[in-house]
Design an enzyme around this catalytic site. Structure first.
Site, mmCIF file in Angstrom:
data_model
loop_
_atom_site.group_PDB
_atom_site.id
_atom_site.type_symbol
_atom_site.label_atom_id
_atom_site.label_comp_id
_atom_site.label_asym_id
_atom_site.label_seq_id
_atom_site.Cartn_x
_atom_site.Cartn_y
_atom_site.Cartn_z
ATOM 1 N N HIS A 122 -25.073 -7.864 36.689
ATOM 2 C CA HIS A 122 -25.706 -9.040 37.295
ATOM 3 C C HIS A 122 -27.204 -8.984 36.967
ATOM 4 C CE1 HIS A 122 -27.319 -11.417 40.706
ATOM 5 N NE2 HIS A 122 -26.106 -11.893 40.895
ATOM 6 N N ASP A 199 -24.734 -0.417 42.193
ATOM 7 C CA ASP A 199 -24.829 -1.749 42.788
ATOM 8 C C ASP A 199 -23.462 -2.029 43.432
ATOM 9 O OD1 ASP A 199 -24.500 -4.448 43.205
ATOM 10 O OD2 ASP A 199 -25.331 -5.085 41.284
ATOM 11 N N GLN A 202 -20.330 -6.042 45.226
ATOM 12 C CA GLN A 202 -18.975 -6.617 45.244
ATOM 13 C C GLN A 202 -17.945 -5.723 45.935
ATOM 14 O OE1 GLN A 202 -17.976 -9.651 44.435
ATOM 15 N NE2 GLN A 202 -20.019 -10.276 43.809
ATOM 16 N N LYS A 225 -22.011 -10.661 51.583
ATOM 17 C CA LYS A 225 -20.743 -10.513 50.852
ATOM 18 C C LYS A 225 -19.769 -9.654 51.658
ATOM 19 C CE LYS A 225 -23.151 -10.747 46.396
ATOM 20 N NZ LYS A 225 -22.906 -12.070 45.865
ATOM 21 N N CYS A 363 -24.953 -15.413 37.024
ATOM 22 C CA CYS A 363 -26.077 -14.458 36.963
ATOM 23 C C CYS A 363 -25.740 -13.280 36.055
ATOM 24 C CB CYS A 363 -26.475 -13.964 38.352
ATOM 25 S SG CYS A 363 -27.236 -15.223 39.352
#
Ligand code: PLP
Length: 406
Positions: A122, A199, A202, A225, A363
């Protein structure tokens, strides 16, 4: 603990509405998840009754606000399996990555050092490293994909070398769904003595991952999220790293003493939390974590796998439709293109059927360039989606494909 999709749906008021004469089919969960009533109630309670600034007030409302606000740190510590004193509150994944870039990488990287990222990242896990590379003379190294659109481990082994000082990698691709082989990639980085940032935007909703055991040094995620509010998130790093890092922003709340000559800073994690924070957001995040703790995550993972399998099977039947993500090791999302159709036209027609999807580069412009695409149509699923909803998506897509080809 049990999992009943209809009972779960009843907790999310947004799902009860109609869009364009159809029940809302919300398939934009990789962008942001809906909020359950308990989170909305926690936000409402702070905004209507407990409104006060945190930390310095001695009055009742400030005490209530501070207790609720700080309680989220312990809940995050429990969710991630780390000490709460190592949890830094941020505005979300983007801010968390930028803190590591400016407060760790800028301090520690030198000319010709390398930062390894993947082709799937991303923009939030690309641009902060480009900025710090310019500041330090370090270089960005990109780990390429294999034919299944997973990170190619052989190529990764060749590109992660003695100059690699940091591997910054997402747990999974928001754009096409690929889940990344974290243990293997982290082992490659650790063998070179590099630090590792994950990261987790998700995957943080899915429950604890053993961060210290896995060898992760920095972990980033966003509340919105994870059934929580926007504008709140977290950075985790071991205490010794947080202590060695300079502050992020200067201002109130991050100091110990201030004099005109010089100031001293508060202990981490508060050293990184200058100014009046997103109090309501962090309280809402705490309510989201309480809610997540009541769910059966193994059952939800099985349900999401079933949604994904149904969507892939239904969409694969459609002539001219191509799914980009891998068949296995995927987040619960399908990212696809329809030959001869602009993805925005498809999304507009789906919206007329009450179906919310996202289109464009997600993104991840470098990934789209790698795939030779302008963008894709992405349907991303969450625990509250049903097989019937997925069938509606597949039938609507079949109709749209016929219409756009006619
Ligand atoms: N990383 C990934 C993989 C994401 O999917 C996202 C959001 O879509 C981000 C980072 C940025 O998250 P935020 O916008 O909440 O900071």
């Amino acid at each position: 603990m049990s999992f009943d999709v209809q009972a779960l749906r009843a907790d999310f008021p947004a799902l009860a509405q109609e869009v364009n004469g159809h029940p809302l089919h919300y398939f934009d969960n990789a962008a942001t998840t809906l909020k359950p009533r308990s989170v909305i109630a926690a936000l409402d309670r702070y905004n209507s009754l407990d409104t006060a600034n945190v930390h310095r007030g001695l009055h009742e409302l400030s005490a209530r606000a501070t207790t609720a606000y700080e309680a989220t740190r312990g809940k995050l510590g429990e969710w991630l399996g780390v000490p709460e004193s190592e949890v830094v509150y941020t505005r979300g994944t983007t801010e968390s990555i930028n803190i590591v870039a400016q407060c760790w990488a800028r301090e520690n990287l030198r000319s010709d050092d390398e930062i390894a990222i993947s082709a799937l990242e991303h923009h939030a896990n690309i641009v902060p490293w480009q900025i710090v590379a310019r500041q330090t003379g370090a270089r960005l190294v990109v780990l390429p994909l294999n034919a299944q659109n997973h990170i190619d481990l052989e190529a990764a082994a060749a590109r992660i070398g003695p100059r690699t000082r940091l591997l910054a990698i997402s747990a999974g691709s928001n754009a096409i769904g690929s889940l990344n082989p974290l243990p293997e990639l982290i082992a490659l980085a650790k063998a070179q003595g590099a630090r590792v940032l994950v990261d987790g935007a998700q995957v943080a909703i899915r429950g604890p991952i053993e961060l210290p055991a896995l060898g992760v040094d920095f972990y980033c995620a966003s509340a919105h999220k994870m059934f929580g509010p926007t504008g709140s998130g977290l950075l985790w790093a071991p205490r010794e790293l947080l202590e060695a890092m300079p502050p992020w922003m200067g201002g109130g709340d991050m100091i110990e003493t201030v004099r005109f000559e010089a100031s001293s800073y508060a202990e981490p994690p508060w050293k990184f939390e200058a100014g009046t924070p997103n109090i309501a957001g962090m309280i809402g995040f705490g309510a989201a974590l309480d809610y997540l703790q009541t769910l059966d995550h193994a059952a939800i993972a099985a349900h999401e796998d079933a949604l994904l399998a149904r969507a892939r099977a239904g969409l694969e039947e459609i002539d001219g439709l191509r799914i980009l993500g891998p068949r296995v090791h995927s987040l619960p999302l399908v990212s696809f293109v329809l030959e001869g159709a602009h993805e925005q036209d498809v999304a507009t027609l789906l919206n007329e059927n009450g179906i919310a999807v996202r289109t464009g580069h997600h993104c991840a412009m470098p990934l789209m360039a790698e795939l030779g695409l302008r963008g894709t149509i992405r349907a991303s699923f969450s625990a509250y989606n049903t097989l019937d909803e997925v069938d509606h998506l597949c039938h609507s897509m079949a109709r749209i494909a016929r219409l756009l080809r006619a």
